[in-house]
Every structure is written in C-alpha cells, then in structure tokens.
Design a protein around this motif. Sequence first.
Motif: not given
Length: 190
Positions: A6-7, A2-4, A83, A135, A79
């Motif tokens: 990835a961040a 998820n985005r979290t 990442l 990205a 994905d």
Amino acid sequence: MNRTGAALLLVAGAGVIAVTLALWGQPLVSASGGIRLWVNSIWSPETSQQVADWYSVSHLVQGMLLALLLRALPLRRPDTVLLWSAFAIGVGWELAEHTDFVLDRFRATTLYQGYLGDTVLNAVMDYVFMLAGVALARALPVGASLALVAVLELASSLIARDSLTLSTLQVVAPQQAVADWQDAIRPARP
C-alpha cells in the motif's frame, strides 16, 4: 495487500503525478514561493497552489465515496481492489484534471475562470487526501462514513460555497443560481 504494498502504491502514484505534471509545465510550488498548510478562501490566488484548501476536503470525500462504493460490492479481495482502484482513480483524476478538456470545462464556470491547474505540490497532496478518505471510510462504520461525508459536503458548501457536489454540478450542468450564490462572497477586486 500488505502495508508495504500500500505504501509503495502511495509513493508510486505521487511520483507519477509529480513527474507527469512537472513535464507538462505545472509549477512545483506556488509562484509566491512560500508553502502554506491551509488556504481558507476559494477566491485566493493560493487556492490549488498550496498543501491544502477547501478542495482537499472534496478529495477526502471522493476517497470516502470510492471506499463506500467498493465496500458495497461483493469482491473476492476487497482490500486489493480498493487500493488499486484508489491508485488508478487518484492518479487518473489528477492527470485528467490538467488536460485542456477538463481545464476548459472548469474555466467555463464563473468560479473557475482563470484556473490554470494545481501546482505539483497541491496535486500530489490532493491524491494523498483522496487516499486518506479511502483509509478513513475503511476504518469507520458505513453509517459514520456516510454521516461524515454529509457533514463535510455541507460544511464546505456553507463555509467555502463549494464542495464536491457543487463542483460536479457546475462542471456537468452549470446552474446560474449556484454561480450567483458562490460569486456573492467573491472579494472586491482592487
């Protein structure tokens, strides 16, 4: 992922690069003391010292190529693999680039004589540019990504006289004709 997640990978990678290079003695920012967003000349002493320069374009291209390569493989969780690969390659390269072995390879070419490595700021931003390339390639169709890679490499080669392709060539199998062509735009030394 998820985005979290990835961040967190982005921040963790930046942290590993920053702490390691600082411990290895790389300066945090340029000796000039100022922070500039863009350095336009590969011959400037501020190249690899500031937020971005022509080598940032190379890192963007590197990220795009990684994403395109992994996109072509039949992966179960593309994905997540992308990442983690971007994290490992991005961090790995920024650290490897500052080893004596790699620095000496760079210094062996005319263009990079005297190169002492990046500032911590520049190295972290190179990592961010690489992730931005990942990205970007994920967001664009394959054909558009390949076209953009070609345009960026060509523009960097013609304007700055260096690119990911030329840097790789000159480090792996130096060509005197390329070195002479790059050196032709070197500013006169005072």
